[in-house]
Scaffold this active site. Structure first.
Site, PDB file in Angstrom:
ATOM      1  N   CYS A 199      -5.867   1.607   5.669  1.00 10.25           N
ATOM      2  CA  CYS A 199      -6.505   0.341   6.021  1.00 10.25           C
ATOM      3  C   CYS A 199      -6.041  -0.075   7.421  1.00 10.25           C
ATOM      4  O   CYS A 199      -5.167   0.566   8.010  1.00 10.25           O
ATOM      5  CB  CYS A 199      -6.164  -0.729   4.995  1.00 10.25           C
ATOM      6  SG  CYS A 199      -4.492  -1.375   5.149  1.00 10.25           S
TER       7      CYS A 199
ATOM      8  N   HIS B 201       0.833  -1.192   0.000  1.00  4.02           N
ATOM      9  CA  HIS B 201       0.000   0.000   0.000  1.00  4.02           C
ATOM     10  C   HIS B 201       0.873   1.249   0.000  1.00  4.02           C
ATOM     11  O   HIS B 201       2.025   1.210   0.435  1.00  4.02           O
ATOM     12  CB  HIS B 201      -0.903   0.006   1.234  1.00  4.02           C
ATOM     13  CG  HIS B 201      -1.967  -1.057   1.190  1.00  4.02           C
ATOM     14  ND1 HIS B 201      -2.997  -1.118   2.089  1.00  4.02           N
ATOM     15  CD2 HIS B 201      -2.159  -2.090   0.322  1.00  4.02           C
ATOM     16  CE1 HIS B 201      -3.770  -2.153   1.791  1.00  4.02           C
ATOM     17  NE2 HIS B 201      -3.280  -2.759   0.732  1.00  4.02           N
TER      18      HIS B 201
ATOM     19  N   GLU C  60       1.174   3.827   1.836  1.00  2.00           N
ATOM     20  CA  GLU C  60       1.809   4.219   3.100  1.00  2.00           C
ATOM     21  C   GLU C  60       3.097   3.424   3.336  1.00  2.00           C
ATOM     22  O   GLU C  60       4.096   3.970   3.807  1.00  2.00           O
ATOM     23  CB  GLU C  60       0.858   3.996   4.274  1.00  2.00           C
ATOM     24  CG  GLU C  60      -0.434   4.809   4.224  1.00  2.00           C
ATOM     25  CD  GLU C  60      -1.571   4.062   3.517  1.00  2.00           C
ATOM     26  OE1 GLU C  60      -1.305   3.347   2.523  1.00  2.00           O
ATOM     27  OE2 GLU C  60      -2.719   4.198   3.960  1.00  2.00           O
TER      28      GLU C  60
HETATM   29 ZN   LIG Z   1      -3.160  -0.068   3.773  1.00  2.00          ZN
END
Ligand SMILES: [Zn+2]
Ligand SMILES: [Zn+2]
Lengths: 173, 276
Positions: free
Chosen positions: A89, A54, A56
């Protein structure tokens, strides 16, 4: 406020670049306490065949590669903020808590995986041994973030008139 | 040998009674029941937590309707006074089950308070066979031995291993990098699995069908990473007291997510492999 206007467009631009690579468009940028960009990144799940790549984590890894763990730790102890186009998330939110990110500013909600309230509220988990996120703010440039995601999904549907085979499908994680 | 313990799902845990909550109900005339149902869908919808309750019940020849949660009724009533006046409502607070039934027996018991609907869950994966348990214990011992040279972790497992249960082969391994706050063993192990699997022809979709072995219950970050990776099963021996993603938080069983996995805790304490 100024910071949001400065940095969220950078995160959005990262997201738009992800579309070009056929990735779910989520982008982010880490900013130091002096207002200097530390790293930016976007989703690379498809490219790496890894559902954990992801934005991040991608950007954080870039930062570690470029600056080394010692300097990264130092920056985080002084306070690092994250601007990300979509609510982190559960995994990323836990990572941000472990890293002790100071302010997390996100765009639209993440109804499927969100860890800042949508599915779980990981940012609220407080323990003496988990540093934790200091503050979380959502809804910043949310319309732009949603528009970007919609653009991606429409485009994807146009490109794939036939149902894709399982192993070729896009990772929506 | 102690059998690995399956981390129970919420609905597998023993329960001798169920929690109750208060709602406001009223007798209604048969002719206005459907109108009221529509109206209340708007002004006091049954939120998800009350989704198991039937909105209307029949008592003898009368109909009764759930108006809404006791704490929300007052304000809904005052802001819709005009609308409601015509219906001659007679609000009564009653106790109802605040959770959905797990089986038909519970459905009947709860129905004595107020009728509920019972939706059977999808069939669960069967419990592993004795032989499968043996293999599971073997891998658990293996990962335990790998961890013995490392200092015990506090926030997450120090080592991780992803195994293909079809042939027992190790797909990838990972170990913690303590110089970095998020370089956890599980995350690294998933990264390594992605590298290995992408070179295989007819590659799997992420870690579909694969099992993860760790010494400590994975942290919240790693548990969600395993969900994202579509892992089949996770086996651990030591409880994560600080930031565990399985026992307390049950992220691997979160219904809102698009994938869930099985988790087992194995007991290696009475194992004598060290001395043998
Ligand atoms: Zn994530
Ligand atoms: Zn972890």
């Amino acid at each position: 406020m100024d910071m949001e206007v400065n940095w969220m467009p950078v995160a959005l631009q990262e997201g738009h670049e992800a579309i070009e690579r056929g990735e779910v468009p989520i982008g982010c940028v880490y900013v130091s306490s002096d207002g200097i960009e530390l790293a930016r990144g976007s989703n690379r799940c498809n490219e790496m065949r890894d559902g954990t790549r992801h934005a991040e984590l991608v950007a954080y890894e870039q930062m570690v590669l470029r600056m080394g763990t010692a300097r990264v730790r130092e920056e985080f102890s002084r306070g690092v903020d994250l601007y990300v186009t979509c609510e982190p998330c559960i995994m990323c939110c836990a990572a941000l808590a472990l890293l002790k990110v100071r302010h997390v500013v996100f765009g639209c909600k993440n109804e499927k995986f969100g860890g800042c309230g949508s599915v779980r509220a990981i940012h609220e988990s407080r323990s003496t041994r988990i540093p934790g996120i200091v503050s979380v703010k959502g809804g910043v440039f949310a319309e732009e973030a949603i528009e970007m995601l919609q653009k991606f999904y429409t485009q994807e549907n146009l490109n794939a008139p036939e149902p894709k085979k399982k192993r070729q499908r896009t990772l929506h994680t | 040998m102690a059998k690995p313990l399956r981390i129970p799902l919420d609905d597998e845990e023993e329960r001798s009674s169920f929690p109750l909550t208060e709602v406001v109900t009223s007798a209604v005339e048969t002719s206005s029941a459907s109108k009221l149902m529509l109206l209340f869908k708007d002004i006091l919808p049954m939120d998800e937590d009350l989704g198991h309750l039937k909105r209307i019940r029949r008592v003898d020849n009368r109909l009764e309707i759930v108006l809404g949660r006791a704490n929300l009724w007052e304000s809904a009533q005052s802001s819709n006074e005009e609308l409601l006046r015509t219906f001659n409502l007679n609000p009564v607070t009653v106790e109802v089950s605040s959770v959905e039934p797990r089986n038909k027996e519970e459905m009947e018991e709860m129905g004595q308070y107020w009728p509920v609907t019972y939706k059977p869950k999808r069939v669960r994966a069967p419990l592993p066979s004795e032989a499968e348990y043996e293999v599971m214990m073997e891998h658990a011992r293996q990962i335990h031995i790998r961890s013995s040279s490392l200092e015990a972790g506090e926030l997450c497992s120090t080592v991780a291993m992803i195994v293909d249960p079809k042939d027992g082969s190790i797909v990838s391994e990972g170990a913690v990098d303590t110089s970095d706050a998020i370089s956890h063993a599980v995350l690294g192990c998933i990264r390594n699995a992605a590298t290995v699997l992408s070179t295989r022809p007819g590659a799997l979709y992420l870690c579909t069908g694969l099992d993860c072995y760790v010494v400590m219950e994975p942290c919240v970050m790693c548990t969600m990473a395993l969900v994202h990776s579509r892992i089949r099963r996770t086996v651990f021996s030591q409880r994560n007291e600080v930031f565990g993603g399985l026992l307390r938080t049950k992220i691997h069983r979160e219904r809102a997510l698009n994938h869930r996995f099985e988790a087992y805790q194995v007991d290696l304490s009475c194992d004598d492999y060290r001395s043998s």
